[in-house]
Design a protein around this motif. Structure first.
Motif, PDB file in Angstrom:
ATOM      1  N   VAL A 228     -19.957  97.441  45.566  1.00 46.85           N
ATOM      2  CA  VAL A 228     -19.643  96.964  44.090  1.00 46.85           C
ATOM      3  C   VAL A 228     -18.232  97.333  44.050  1.00 46.85           C
ATOM      4  CG1 VAL A 228     -19.876  97.379  41.853  1.00 46.85           C
ATOM      5  CG2 VAL A 228     -22.042  97.429  43.370  1.00 46.85           C
ATOM      6  N   SER A 229     -17.567  98.196  44.535  1.00 50.57           N
ATOM      7  CA  SER A 229     -16.343  98.493  44.379  1.00 50.57           C
ATOM      8  C   SER A 229     -15.337  97.696  45.223  1.00 50.57           C
ATOM      9  CB  SER A 229     -15.809 100.014  44.758  1.00 50.57           C
ATOM     10  OG  SER A 229     -16.119 100.229  46.230  1.00 50.57           O
ATOM     11  N   VAL A 230     -15.787  97.123  46.316  1.00 51.04           N
ATOM     12  CA  VAL A 230     -15.176  96.189  47.010  1.00 51.04           C
ATOM     13  C   VAL A 230     -14.924  94.869  45.911  1.00 51.04           C
ATOM     14  CG1 VAL A 230     -15.261  94.203  48.586  1.00 51.04           C
ATOM     15  CG2 VAL A 230     -15.746  96.751  49.266  1.00 51.04           C
ATOM     16  N   ALA A 231     -15.839  94.643  45.042  1.00 51.41           N
ATOM     17  CA  ALA A 231     -15.758  93.549  44.339  1.00 51.41           C
ATOM     18  C   ALA A 231     -14.760  93.880  43.190  1.00 51.41           C
ATOM     19  CB  ALA A 231     -17.182  93.380  43.813  1.00 51.41           C
ATOM     20  N   TYR A 232     -14.695  95.057  42.686  1.00 47.41           N
ATOM     21  CA  TYR A 232     -13.963  95.492  41.461  1.00 47.41           C
ATOM     22  C   TYR A 232     -12.233  95.489  42.215  1.00 47.41           C
ATOM     23  CZ  TYR A 232     -11.460  98.055  37.984  1.00 47.41           C
ATOM     24  OH  TYR A 232     -10.804  98.811  36.846  1.00 47.41           O
ATOM     25  N   SER A 233     -12.285  95.875  43.305  1.00 41.55           N
ATOM     26  CA  SER A 233     -10.810  96.094  43.828  1.00 41.55           C
ATOM     27  C   SER A 233     -10.076  94.629  43.884  1.00 41.55           C
ATOM     28  CB  SER A 233     -11.037  96.520  45.463  1.00 41.55           C
ATOM     29  OG  SER A 233     -11.396  95.483  46.326  1.00 41.55           O
ATOM     30  N   GLY A 234     -11.073  93.645  43.809  1.00 40.22           N
ATOM     31  CA  GLY A 234     -10.307  92.239  43.649  1.00 40.22           C
ATOM     32  C   GLY A 234      -9.722  91.914  42.234  1.00 40.22           C
ATOM     33  N   ILE A 235     -10.299  92.596  41.357  1.00 42.66           N
ATOM     34  CA  ILE A 235      -9.759  92.508  40.019  1.00 42.66           C
ATOM     35  C   ILE A 235      -8.359  93.593  40.145  1.00 42.66           C
ATOM     36  CG2 ILE A 235     -10.146  93.234  37.578  1.00 42.66           C
ATOM     37  CD1 ILE A 235     -12.902  92.521  38.178  1.00 42.66           C
ATOM     38  N   LEU A 236      -8.653  94.762  40.413  1.00 44.23           N
ATOM     39  CA  LEU A 236      -7.620  95.857  40.240  1.00 44.23           C
ATOM     40  C   LEU A 236      -6.386  95.386  41.034  1.00 44.23           C
ATOM     41  CD1 LEU A 236      -7.550  98.986  39.501  1.00 44.23           C
ATOM     42  CD2 LEU A 236      -7.966  99.530  41.610  1.00 44.23           C
ATOM     43  N   SER A 237      -6.304  94.680  42.179  1.00 48.48           N
ATOM     44  CA  SER A 237      -5.232  94.321  42.966  1.00 48.48           C
ATOM     45  C   SER A 237      -4.590  93.042  42.683  1.00 48.48           C
ATOM     46  CB  SER A 237      -5.501  94.421  44.598  1.00 48.48           C
ATOM     47  OG  SER A 237      -6.209  95.541  44.897  1.00 48.48           O
ATOM     48  N   PHE A 238      -5.548  92.028  42.022  1.00 44.23           N
ATOM     49  CA  PHE A 238      -5.023  90.806  41.870  1.00 44.23           C
ATOM     50  C   PHE A 238      -4.951  90.032  40.547  1.00 44.23           C
ATOM     51  CE2 PHE A 238      -6.637  90.977  46.343  1.00 44.23           C
ATOM     52  CZ  PHE A 238      -5.297  90.681  46.977  1.00 44.23           C
ATOM     53  N   ILE A 239      -5.322  90.956  39.558  1.00 44.06           N
ATOM     54  CA  ILE A 239      -5.433  90.373  38.299  1.00 44.06           C
ATOM     55  C   ILE A 239      -4.243  89.886  37.757  1.00 44.06           C
ATOM     56  CG2 ILE A 239      -5.262  92.556  36.960  1.00 44.06           C
ATOM     57  CD1 ILE A 239      -7.722  89.476  36.193  1.00 44.06           C
ATOM     58  N   GLY A 367      -7.892  80.582  47.090  1.00 44.19           N
ATOM     59  CA  GLY A 367      -7.025  80.892  45.706  1.00 44.19           C
ATOM     60  C   GLY A 367      -7.794  81.940  45.095  1.00 44.19           C
ATOM     61  N   PHE A 368      -7.134  82.374  43.886  1.00 46.41           N
ATOM     62  CA  PHE A 368      -7.750  83.645  43.320  1.00 46.41           C
ATOM     63  C   PHE A 368      -9.055  83.113  42.399  1.00 46.41           C
ATOM     64  CE2 PHE A 368      -3.134  84.591  43.444  1.00 46.41           C
ATOM     65  CZ  PHE A 368      -3.160  85.969  43.996  1.00 46.41           C
ATOM     66  N   LYS A 369      -9.414  81.764  41.981  1.00 45.14           N
ATOM     67  CA  LYS A 369     -10.448  81.435  41.332  1.00 45.14           C
ATOM     68  C   LYS A 369     -11.513  81.442  42.371  1.00 45.14           C
ATOM     69  CE  LYS A 369      -9.140  78.784  37.367  1.00 45.14           C
ATOM     70  NZ  LYS A 369      -9.237  77.580  36.647  1.00 45.14           N
ATOM     71  N   GLY A 370     -11.198  80.937  43.679  1.00 44.93           N
ATOM     72  CA  GLY A 370     -12.425  81.126  44.826  1.00 44.93           C
ATOM     73  C   GLY A 370     -12.789  82.305  45.128  1.00 44.93           C
ATOM     74  N   LEU A 371     -11.719  83.371  45.099  1.00 44.53           N
ATOM     75  CA  LEU A 371     -11.920  84.937  45.553  1.00 44.53           C
ATOM     76  C   LEU A 371     -12.951  85.166  44.479  1.00 44.53           C
ATOM     77  CD1 LEU A 371     -11.232  87.417  46.907  1.00 44.53           C
ATOM     78  CD2 LEU A 371      -9.688  87.911  45.364  1.00 44.53           C
ATOM     79  N   TYR A 372     -12.678  85.296  43.052  1.00 43.62           N
ATOM     80  CA  TYR A 372     -13.686  85.870  42.186  1.00 43.62           C
ATOM     81  C   TYR A 372     -15.044  85.051  42.034  1.00 43.62           C
ATOM     82  CZ  TYR A 372      -9.467  88.295  40.283  1.00 43.62           C
ATOM     83  OH  TYR A 372      -8.212  89.048  40.166  1.00 43.62           O
ATOM     84  N   LEU A 373     -15.209  84.041  42.573  1.00 47.09           N
ATOM     85  CA  LEU A 373     -16.238  83.212  42.832  1.00 47.09           C
ATOM     86  C   LEU A 373     -17.115  83.956  43.998  1.00 47.09           C
ATOM     87  CD1 LEU A 373     -17.760  80.966  41.282  1.00 47.09           C
ATOM     88  CD2 LEU A 373     -17.079  79.340  42.819  1.00 47.09           C
ATOM     89  N   ILE A 374     -16.437  84.054  45.012  1.00 48.82           N
ATOM     90  CA  ILE A 374     -17.081  84.746  46.383  1.00 48.82           C
ATOM     91  C   ILE A 374     -17.407  86.394  45.721  1.00 48.82           C
ATOM     92  CG2 ILE A 374     -16.563  85.924  48.599  1.00 48.82           C
ATOM     93  CD1 ILE A 374     -14.454  83.395  48.927  1.00 48.82           C
ATOM     94  N   LEU A 375     -16.534  87.135  44.913  1.00 49.88           N
ATOM     95  CA  LEU A 375     -16.628  88.536  44.663  1.00 49.88           C
ATOM     96  C   LEU A 375     -18.097  88.405  43.565  1.00 49.88           C
ATOM     97  CD1 LEU A 375     -13.415  89.895  44.570  1.00 49.88           C
ATOM     98  CD2 LEU A 375     -15.109  90.109  46.205  1.00 49.88           C
ATOM     99  N   THR A 376     -18.457  87.294  43.025  1.00 56.17           N
ATOM    100  CA  THR A 376     -19.589  87.282  42.322  1.00 56.17           C
ATOM    101  C   THR A 376     -20.968  87.408  43.206  1.00 56.17           C
ATOM    102  OG1 THR A 376     -18.358  85.678  40.514  1.00 56.17           O
ATOM    103  CG2 THR A 376     -20.965  85.918  40.572  1.00 56.17           C
ATOM    104  N   GLY A 377     -20.719  86.729  44.289  1.00 52.14           N
ATOM    105  CA  GLY A 377     -21.782  86.926  45.411  1.00 52.14           C
ATOM    106  C   GLY A 377     -21.858  88.130  45.714  1.00 52.14           C
ATOM    107  N   VAL A 378     -20.866  89.133  45.884  1.00 51.09           N
ATOM    108  CA  VAL A 378     -20.750  90.347  46.528  1.00 51.09           C
ATOM    109  C   VAL A 378     -21.611  91.289  45.420  1.00 51.09           C
ATOM    110  CG1 VAL A 378     -19.031  92.361  47.150  1.00 51.09           C
ATOM    111  CG2 VAL A 378     -18.405  89.965  47.725  1.00 51.09           C
TER     112      VAL A 378
END
Length: 402
Positions: A228-239, A367-378
């Protein structure tokens, strides 16, 4: 009357350890968001080296937690906390004399080591003094200090960097460290008593045993935390980069403030709910909300949608994080609480540190939108992992003898 006394949460020691944790974390978070810029502007570092300057801190924290979790039974939680704070203050002072990028990276690792030691000590103390019947509520209040620093620290750091100087960052950080030291001095921690049947001979301690470094009871929830924290790191690093890409820079600057506010409002209720009804009553909704929030983030084209995602992610990931830590403690015998805390934070740190490194290769393609879509699955994978590793057997795990 005896029960009321046994279940008392708001003691002077509980308040002191919250304040200690807050000031320590403040000295860390105001640097995390500014060190990449500092490395670029001061040493002319490349983007990748500047990113390493920010994230290498976590490497020091992970390795120090492995040692601290093993040594805390022998040293004691209060001494561990004090050693960590002093080590952190010394490390921060080295920022003033770091005159090249390699020395600077070494200082970042040393600072991470100090923080890893001190947070292991603080986390163990709070686990010792919180009544088991109120562990969810207690951890929720305790970890709110860390949540506040994730909002306040970056604001202070960016303000000082843009309006004063980089030097002021290190001055503020060392002052925060010194304040945490003085706050911690009157703190009293219970002695860590190891049951006679659990004592390990000295010869066995010297041999490598995984149980000397990780707590088995905490591993399942720690593994879920990693995912779950892998998913959150995408927000922390790239928001910040994402908000620039979708032309929502102003809204993006308020992301972590909205995130922190929703956590502060909800955690006192979710902690009590866990204590009364079990972790499943909070964790399943929290992870579902986190997945929804991540999906909304991937679709954000307006300030309202971006900040709505921030609030939902606060309710989701923000509450999962405290419940996961409370579970690691609740499932572990008292004499191994230090290992339980370090195990939880090791997996959390690995997730937060590993994610940005991997995503750096993914973003150019999706892209970032695609990343967050992938992280939804994570996040959904994390939900499934939680169900099989803990959720489906909560009753048996919580009622087994320790």
């Amino acid at each position: 009357m005896q029960k009321l006394k046994r279940d008392k949460l708001w003691t002077s020691d509980f308040i002191l350890v919250i304040l200690t944790n807050f000031t320590m974390a403040l000295s860390m978070y105001l640097l995390i968001v500014t060190m990449a810029n500092y490395a670029t502007d001061t040493f002319g570092s490349s983007t990748s080296m500047a990113g390493l300057a920010s994230s290498i801190f976590i490497l020091g924290a992970v390795f120090s937690r492995l040692w601290a979790g093993k040594a805390i039974e022998r040293i004691g939680s209060k001494k561990m906390l004090m050693y960590g704070i002093v080590f952190s203050i010394i490390s921060i002072s080295l920022y003033f004399v770091a005159n090249n990028i390699y020395f600077f990276l070494l200082v970042r690792v040393l600072h991470g080591i100090g923080m890893g030691i001190s947070t292991t000590g603080a986390g163990t103390i709070v686990a010792q003094i919180i009544p088991r019947t109120r562990s969810g509520e207690g951890i929720s209040y305790y970890s709110m200090g860390m949540v506040l620093t994730t909002a306040i620290g970056p604001l202070i750091g960016i303000f000082l960097m843009e309006n004063v100087s980089y030097l002021s960052l290190f001055i503020f950080s060392i002052i925060a460290g010194i304040v945490s030291l003085f706050v911690a001095i009157p703190l009293k921690a219970p002695k860590m008593e190891v049951p006679e049947a659990e004592e390990v001979p000295v010869e066995a301690r010297k041999r490598f045993r995984l149980s000397n470094y990780l707590e088995a009871n905490a591993l399942p929830i720690a593994f879920v935390t990693l995912i779950v924290s892998v998913a959150y790191s995408g927000i922390l690093s790239f928001i910040t980069s994402f908000s620039e890409e979708v032309d929502l820079v102003k809204a993006g600057s308020f992301y972590f403030l909205v995130y922190a506010i929703t956590i502060i409002i909800s955690r006192p209720f979710t902690g009590k709910l866990m204590d009364r009804r079990g972790a499943n009553m909070v964790t399943y909704p929290a992870l579902i909300l986190f997945a929804i929030g991540m999906f909304l983030l991937s679709q954000s084209t307006t300030a309202f949608l971006l900040l709505l995602a921030a609030g939902i992610n606060g309710l989701g990931y923000g509450n999962f994080q405290s419940i996961a830590q409370a579970l690691a403690i609740k499932l572990t015998p008292n004499h191994r609480l230090g290992l339980a805390n370090s195990t939880y934070f090791i997996f959390l740190d690995i997730g937060l540190g590993l994610g940005p490194f991997v995503f750096g290769f993914v973003v150019p393609y999706v892209g970032f939108k695609g990343l967050y879509l992938i992280l939804t699955g994570v996040v959904v994978i994390g939900l499934v992992a939680y169900h099989f590793l803990y959720g489906s057997k909560e009753r048996q795990l919580l009622h087994r003898p320790q």
